[in-house]
Structures are given as structure tokens and as C-alpha cells.
Write a protein that holds these residues in place. Structure first.
Motif, short mmCIF file in Angstrom:
data_model
loop_
_atom_site.label_atom_id
_atom_site.label_comp_id
_atom_site.label_asym_id
_atom_site.label_seq_id
_atom_site.Cartn_x
_atom_site.Cartn_y
_atom_site.Cartn_z
N GLY A 303 0.80 -1.22 0.00
CA GLY A 303 0.00 0.00 0.00
C GLY A 303 0.83 1.27 0.00
N SER A 304 0.15 2.36 -0.22
CA SER A 304 0.79 3.66 -0.18
C SER A 304 -0.19 4.58 0.54
CB SER A 304 1.04 4.16 -1.60
OG SER A 304 -0.19 4.17 -2.30
N GLN A 305 0.16 5.84 0.64
CA GLN A 305 -0.71 6.77 1.36
C GLN A 305 -2.14 6.74 0.80
OE1 GLN A 305 1.10 10.47 2.29
NE2 GLN A 305 -0.23 10.40 4.07
N ALA A 306 -2.23 6.68 -0.53
CA ALA A 306 -3.56 6.73 -1.16
C ALA A 306 -4.36 5.46 -0.91
CB ALA A 306 -3.41 6.96 -2.67
N THR A 307 -3.70 4.32 -0.74
CA THR A 307 -4.43 3.06 -0.67
C THR A 307 -4.38 2.40 0.70
OG1 THR A 307 -2.51 1.74 -1.35
CG2 THR A 307 -3.92 2.57 -3.11
N GLN A 308 -3.74 3.01 1.67
CA GLN A 308 -3.48 2.29 2.93
C GLN A 308 -4.75 1.85 3.66
OE1 GLN A 308 -1.26 4.63 5.66
NE2 GLN A 308 -2.68 6.35 5.61
N ASP A 309 -5.84 2.59 3.50
CA ASP A 309 -7.06 2.18 4.19
C ASP A 309 -8.00 1.39 3.29
OD1 ASP A 309 -6.44 3.27 6.64
OD2 ASP A 309 -7.10 5.28 6.01
N MET A 310 -7.55 1.10 2.08
CA MET A 310 -8.44 0.42 1.15
C MET A 310 -8.36 -1.09 1.31
SD MET A 310 -7.86 2.75 -2.22
CE MET A 310 -9.10 2.04 -3.27
#
Lengths: 559, 252
Positions: A303-310
Motif C-alpha cells: 500500500g501507499s498513502q492513497a491506498t493504505q485504508d483500502m
């Protein structure tokens, strides 16, 4: 893929390719291309290998893992075949993602949406409808439905059939077995279909063998009337998905269109009728799925900042069952169950000393085994001999996050793990896939090495050519004698290296010549466009502008 | 080679509550069995056989706060889903797959009040009457009598309904009169189904009281509520099947 001969029988005459003549019922299909025969996973692997190459060319390094998207309504056999294709192409398939779900990931990431979203995905060959709940980064599929044999190809085939009938009637020409002519007609009707999305009328025009020409005008209204029965076939899966989700059309917050066939105005109108709202079409319906796959790949990579909660919670599209007495199916995992999902069942023997137990696993919604899709027969072997009915064999069925079934078994009285032998009904056995992988692997390594050399040689040629031009430039006279001598040395070295087979040597020589020409490049730049681009060497100069390497690798064509 | 399904294919007898203390495989911290993660290093642990209630750390009660259950499901999904273990060891990947499949199975069962009740009864060792269509077809195929008991107070209505259904199936043209009658019967049974929900709710409350009470006094009470719940579920599935039959007949 994942289909049997009986599934494709009706369409055979419209295929531009031929099946192997000596296919037996129950065998994996083989397609005849010249002297060679290929199974569908091998054909798919050829495409995947080309995509792998394109990606490698773009990134400039080997690509070994991939997320592959599949129609949501794909059954186990079709998923397994896709995974096999990936393996044959030299890719470790990290995850199979359902296409509408992938689209929702891209859509949700982009818009940061919450609520209930329906994804209507009408592509070339398949139709999917998925209903998802988006909540704080969780993409939870509530229900999915579809038809793995419904899409733009059906529209094309319909138009082709009409054209062939026209030609047979007007010109007394039977072209049904002329693959080339059928293919030419296919291309023409596809062009017409696409045009009719933007215009009210178009003309189909095909040059036929024997100097004849087929011409026909078609209006959008005629086209819509023709395709209506096919387009209507998407309605019932939509209603079923809504019913399974226990939702009404009014409770859907957004409808997203995916797949090239959703460009057809009549399809959009139907979606609007079904959901009683205007669907979203601002995303490119051809690209949004690939975008979603990239998002999923990013999640899997940590993950990255944009996807970490996805997080994606998908479902299995079809119920899984086992054949019980009397040929009925006992459902053990119901459709729309969140995956991974599992079920544990117990079996026993019917005969004294029986050491094998066969389990027939099926997928589908019908009540009788003969109406469902047979997935595989699992043979549980090594049951310790005991009186009939005494063994207690615990069988665990597990559908993983790819939607693929795994089966394990244990005899509980002895605690012995039973050996599970899988006989896939429509798929390749593990051994077959292994052989194909080995064949393609040997080939792929040699192939990769060869390609690297070819690419390095091309680069060398480009630099040497640029140097030739540099010599004729006014800047050449501004170099010191020592600089000119260095350049000549590096040039001779590269010329020699590029004709050899040593990839490392070619690379090093390119690098040397680039360094030797840095000053020359600067001088040339200064004289040409001032000092704005200082500090670049020949290679960088070359890499800019329209001459930059194209991300599409040359296709591999075997004769 | 014949295939036989052992009777009572459900997992009831093997499911237990996890007990005792275990050690984290990674950092050796001891913790109470049944936890999915190490409280110290948060690493996923080897799955232990546990029933669906204890998977969520819930008592075996029939009234469940479904929105709290959903929250917990999402929370655990964010920690257990295989997506989060794509780069972990093969063993952790396997545990994540195993535990998240149990999580999904447990959530799917517990969020639905009927599935939850059936599951609890199976934990209690009750074999529920199979009323599914598969069971009906199986009985039809094998010629066995299906062990489905018509609730006595419905006997008359069911008899009449079957006559009407027969009439509809026999006739080539659908008599509007028969159809109207069937629609009325259907509405009547649907209303009965609605009513059953209130009855069931009372039984859930009764059960939960038994569970919270003193264990020594309520064995007979426990048995009584259990029997009533079984009856109610059978009645419900019987009526549901009737509604389904009527719907099928009306559609054809």
C-alpha cells in the motif's frame, strides 16, 4: 477458457480459427494454428507474455508478478485457466480481481465515495453486474451476477450472420466457411457498430473474394432493433443481483459503466431504465479495470498513502455444491458469500474396507447435478480400511481470495490426511501446466537475454548515428584534441562491442561513449537552444521528444 | 464406488470454545487461547477451532447488535484479510486465509437472525429438519417419505391449497378465479410469516435469559425454549416453502 466442446459448438462457424480435429469430449479444447495446436490457456499466455514484455520495456526491468482481472461471473474452471495462463507466461499471479470490483476500486479511489455503487460491465465477451458497499475504504461486494457469454462479440456475430445471409441471398455466395471473408466482414460490422454510437446512420462495405462488394446502409434505429434481444439479456442478471443484495433500484447511490459495449447509446438507455438514474460514464470504460488492478497490486505490495485504508471484500459469484444421492446438489457455499469462504463436510464409506471416496464438486444455482457446471472430481485416497460407515472423513472446501477452490481431507478416526486427487472437468491438470511452464520458461529466459541484446544494440546504433551528426556540427571544432581522441576511442570500442553477444560489454561501452560525448552534447545544445538544457549527454538528448522509446514492445511472431 | 454423506454433516460436535493459554509463535508472549493476534507483537496466530460466537468473543445469545457485529467484522477484516499478507511468510499467509475464511463464515451466519438461530441449535446438538428444495427433490428421487410434519393447525389450509395448486397445474388455461384465490392464500401465508418473526423474537429473548441466568436452575427452561425454537423454525420453513410453491405455480 474453462469451457468444453459442447459450450462453443454453436459458434464454431463464426470463429476465424479451427479446432483440432481429434478432440475428444471432456478434453481441454485445442486450437489449430498451422501445424501447431494450442490450448486456450496457452493462447492467453501468449497475450499475457506480450503484455509482460510491454511492461518490462516501459519499466526497463523484469516484471515477474501480476494482478490479473477476470469477469466477476467466471466460474472456478475459468479462473483456474486464467491463473494457469499467467503461470505459463512466466508471471506469478498475485491475485485475480473481478473486473467490476477493480473498476469500483479505481472509481472509489478517484472520487473518495461512500455508499452503494452498482457497476454494469458489458465488455467484448462477458457481462457482469456487481453491487458494492463503499464504507471508509472498504469495498464490500454485496452481490454479483452476470453472463460469461454475453457481450459485444454477440452483437458482432449477429451482424455477421445477417451479412452472410444477405450475401448468400443476393449474390448466391456461401462464405460461411471462408475464414478470411468472415474476418473481413467482422471488421466492417465492428466499425459500423462503433460509428453508430456517434452517428444516426452508417454504411457497411466489404470487398469480397471474386471482386464482389457487399454494401449495406444501417441506421441506428435498425441497429437498436436488431440488438435489443441481446441487450435485454443483461436485465435479468441486474434484477437478480438487486434481489440478492436485498435492495431496490432506488437504493443504489451511483451506477458506473464499464466495458466498451457501454458506449452504445441503447445500452446506456437500458441501464438508465433499470436503475432509474443516469449512469456515470466519465471514466474511460476500457481503462478503468486496468487502473483498478493497479490499485489492487499496490495494496498487495504493502500500500501507499492513497491506498493504505483500502480493502476489497469480494464474493464468490456461484454457489458451490457437491453431488449427493439421487443426483441432487447439496449446496455448501452459497453464491455471494464473502471470500475467502469455507465449508466443512463429513463423509463416510459405503462398503467394507473401502479406501477411496469420490466427491463430485459442482458450481451453479440449479438443484440437479446435471444442470450445474461440473468443476472436478476429487478422489480421497488412503482412507484406512474399516467397516462401512465407520470412517469419518472431514473434507474442507475453501474458496480463496481469487475465487478458486481448494479441497483438503482428513480421516478423523485415524487422524490421517487423505490424499486428494483432482480431476478437473474442463481444465488442465497440474502436470500439464508444469510442462507448459517449463517449456515456456526455457524459452522465456533465452528470449529475455536476446531481447536485452537487441535493445542495447539499437541504442548503440542510435548513439553512433548521433555522433556522426555531431562531427558535422560546428561544436565539434570547439572540442580539445584530447576530447576528440577519447570520443574516437569510445566509439571504436562500442562499434566492436555491439556486434558481439556480450550484453554487459555493450552497455558499458554505451556508457563510456555517453560520458565522452557529454561536453559535445552541451556545446551542441548551447549553439542550438541556448543554455537551458545544460548537463545532458547524447543519450538524454536522444531520449527526449518524439523519438523516446515506445512502451509497446515489438510483437513476437513465430512462423 | 459410491458416495455417501454421513448423516449430520454439520460441524457441531467438533466445535468448542478455545480454552487455556498459548504462546505467540513469533515473540513467545503468552496470551489466552482464541485471540487471533498476539497482544504484544500483533502477529497473526495459528487458527484454533472455535465456534462462530467465540470467534467474535460473543456469548451464545440470539439477540445480537448487528451493526456492532459489522464494525467488528470490518475491524478484523482489516487485520486478517489475505491481501495484507501478500508479502508475509507462507505459514502466515495460510493462517490468514484460514482465519479470514472463518471470519467471513462466522459473520455471514451470525448477521442473519435465522441462520444464527439454526447455527446455535446445531451447536446445541439439534438436527434441524431439512426443508430445503434439495431435500424435497432428494425425497422425490429416492421415493423416501420426507420427514416433514405439517403443523397441525395448518392441516386444513394446506390441504385446500394443494387442491388449488393441483387444479392450476392441470388446467391448460389459467382461470382468473383460481389465480385470485391463490393470491389470497399467498398473502395469508406471507402475513403468517411476518407474525412468526414476533414469535421468534420472544423465543430469542427467552433463550438469552436462560443463558444469562444461574446455570443450575434452568436446564428444563433451556430445553423448553430450545424445543419451541425448533418448532418455530420448522413451521417457518414449512410456510416459506408453501409460499415458494405458490409463486412457482403462479409464474408457470
Amino acid at each position: 477458457m474453462g469451457r468444453g466442446l459442447e459450450d462453443v459448438w454453436d459458434e464454431l462457424k463464426l470463429f476465424p480459427f479451427r479446432l483440432s480435429e481429434n478432440l475428444k469430449p471432456g478434453e481441454v479444447l485445442r486450437i489449430k494454428l498451422g501445424e501447431k495446436e494450442f490450448t486456450p490457456p496457452e493462447i492467453s499466455a501468449l497475450i499475457l507474455r506480450q503484455l509482460k514484455r510491454n511492461a518490462e520495456r516501459y519499466f526497463g526491468k523484469p516484471v515477474t508478478q501480476a494482478v490479473i482481472t477476470v469477469p466477476a461471473y467466471f466460474n472456478d474452471a475459468q479462473r483456474q485457466a486464467t491463473k494457469d495462463a499467467g503461470r505459463i507466461a512466466g508471471l506469478e499471479v498475485l491475485r485475480l480481481v473481478n473486473e467490476p470490483t477493480a473498476a469500483s476500486l479505481a472509481y472509489g479511489l478517484d472520487k473518495n465515495k461512500e455508499g452503494i455503487v452498482a457497476v454494469y460491465d458489458l465488455g467484448g465477451g462477458t457481462f457482469d453486474i456487481s453491487i458494492l458497499k463503499l464504507h471508509e475504504g472498504i469495498f464490500e461486494v454485496i452481490a454479483t451476477n452476470g453472463d460469461t457469454h454475453l457481450g459485444g462479440d454477440d452483437l458482432d456475430n449477429l451482424l455477421i450472420t445477417i451479412a452472410l445471409d444477405d450475401i448468400a441471398g443476393d449474390m448466391k455466395l456461401d462464405l460461411r466457411h471462408n475464414a478470411e471473408a468472415v474476418q473481413a466482414i467482422r471488421k466492417a460490422v465492428i466499425d459500423a457498430k462503433i460509428e453508430l454510437s456517434a452517428r444516426e446512420e452508417t454504411a457497411i462495405s466489404v470487398d469480397l473474394p471474386g471482386g464482389n462488394q457487399y454494401q449495406r446502409k444501417i441506421t441506428r434505429a435498425q441497429f437498436e432493433q436488431l440488438i435489443e434481444p441481446i441487450v435485454q439479456r443483461t436485465a435479468s442478471p441486474v434484477r437478480q443481483a438487486l434481489a440478492d443484495a436485498k435492495l431496490t433500484a432506488e437504493q443504489i447511490d451511483e451506477v458506473v459503466l464499464v466495458g466498451g459495449s457501454t458506449r452504445i447509446p441503447r445500452v446506456r438507455a437500458l441501464v438508465k431504465e433499470l436503475f432509474k438514474r443516469e449512469p456515470h460514464s466519465e471514466l474511460n470504460p476500457d481503462e478503468v479495470v486496468a487502473l483498478g488492478a493497479a490499485v489492487q497490486a499496490n495494496i498487495l505490495a504493502g500500500g501507499s498513502q492513497a491506498t493504505q485504508d483500502m480493502l476489497l471484500l469480494d464474493v464468490t459469484p456461484l454457489s458451490l455444491g457437491i453431488e449427493a444421492l439421487g443426483g441432487v446438489v447439496a449446496k455448501i457455499i452459497h453464491r455471494n458469500s464473502t471470500i475467502p469462504a469455507s465449508a466443512t463436510e463429513h463423509f463416510t464409506t459405503g462398503v467394507e474396507g473401502q479406501t477411496n471416496v469420490a466427491i463430485h464438486v459442482l458450481q451453479g444455482e440449479r438443484e440437479l447435478a446435471k444442470d450445474c457446471r461440473s468443476l472436478a472430481r476429487f478422489d480421497l485416497k488412503g482412507v484406512p480400511p474399516m467397516p462401512a460407515g465407520l470412517p469419518r472423513i472431514e473434507v474442507r472446501f475453501l474458496i480463496d481470495a481469487n475465487g478458486i477452490l481448494h479441497v483438503s481431507a482428513k480421516e478423523q478416526r485415524s487422524g490421517k490426511e487423505a490424499e486428494v486427487e483432482v480431476k478437473p472437468t474442463y481444465g488442465l491438470t497440474d502436470e500439464q501446466v508444469e510442462t507448459m511452464i517449463l517449456e515456456s520458461f526455457d524459452y522465456a529466459e533465452e528470449d529475455f537475454r536476446q531481447r536485452q541484446i537487441v535493445e542495447a544494440r539499437n541504442e548503440a546504433e542510435t548513439i553512433l548515428l548521433a555522433l556522426e551528426k555531431g562531427r558535422r556540427n560546428a561544436a565539434w571544432s570547439e572540442l580539445s584534441d584530447a576530447e576528440r581522441k577519447d570520443i574516437a576511442g569510445a566509439e571504436a570500442e562500442l562499434k566492436q562491442a555491439k556486434d558481439g553477444e556480450d550484453y554487459g560489454l555493450i552497455r558499458d561501452s554505451i556508457e563510456k561513449l555517453n560520458q565522452a560525448t557529454t561536453h559535445l552534447a552541451e556545446l551542441m545544445m548551447e549553439s542550438a537552444v541556448g543554455s537551458a538544457l545544460k548537463g545532458k549527454d547524447m543519450r538524454q538528448l536522444h531520449a527526449e521528444g518524439p523519438a523516446a522509446p515506445h512502451p509497446i514492445a515489438p510483437a513476437e511472431i513465430e512462423n | 464406488m459410491k458416495l455417501f454423506m454421513a448423516t449430520g454433516t454439520h460441524i457441531a460436535s467438533t466445535e468448542k470454545k478455545a480454552e487455556g493459554t498459548v504462546q505467540c509463535w513469533s515473540c513467545d508472549t503468552p496470551f489466552p487461547a482464541g485471540s487471533h493476534f498476539c497482544p504484544h507483537c500483533s502477529k497473526v496466530q495459528k487458527p484454533v477451532a472455535a465456534d462462530y460466537f467465540s470467534f467474535f468473543g460473543l456469548p451464545r445469545k440470539l439477540n445480537i447488535d448487528v451493526s456492532a457485529l459489522e464494525k467488528e467484522f470490518y475491524r478484523l477484516s482489516r487485520k486478517l484479510h489475505p491481501d495484507l499478507f501478500a508479502r508475509a511468510t507462507a505459514e502466515e499467509q495460510e493462517w490468514s486465509l484460514e482465519t479470514s475464511s472463518r471470519l467471513n463464515d462466522a459473520y455471514r451466519t451470525l448477521k442473519d437472525s435465522i441462520a444464527r438461530t439454526q447455527y446455535l441449535l446445531s451447536l446445541e446438538g439439534v438436527q434441524l429438519e431439512e426443508q430445503s428444495k434439495a431435500a424435497t427433490d432428494r425425497a422425490r428421487q429416492t421415493g423416501e417419505e420426507k420427514k416433514q410434519v405439517v403443523p397441525p393447525d395448518l392441516l386444513e389450509e394446506v390441504f385446500e391449497l394443494n387442491m388449488q395448486l393441483q387444479e392450476l397445474r392441470m388446467s391448460d388455461e389459467k382461470e382468473p378465479e383460481v389465480i385470485a384465490q391463490l393470491e389470497t392464500v399467498k398473502k395469508n401465508f406471507e402475513a403468517k410469516l411476518q407474525g412468526l418473526h414476533f414469535e421468534l423474537k420472544k423465543l430469542w429473548d427467552g433463550w438469552d435469559q436462560v443463558i444469562s441466568g444461574e446455570p443450575q436452575n434452568n436446564d428444563s427452561e433451556r430445553l423448553k425454549v430450545r424445543e419451541q425454537t425448533v418448532d418455530m423454525l420448522n413451521r417457518r420453513s414449512y410456510i416459506r416453502n408453501l409460499v415458494r410453491d405458490v409463486n412457482e405455480a403462479l409464474q408457470n
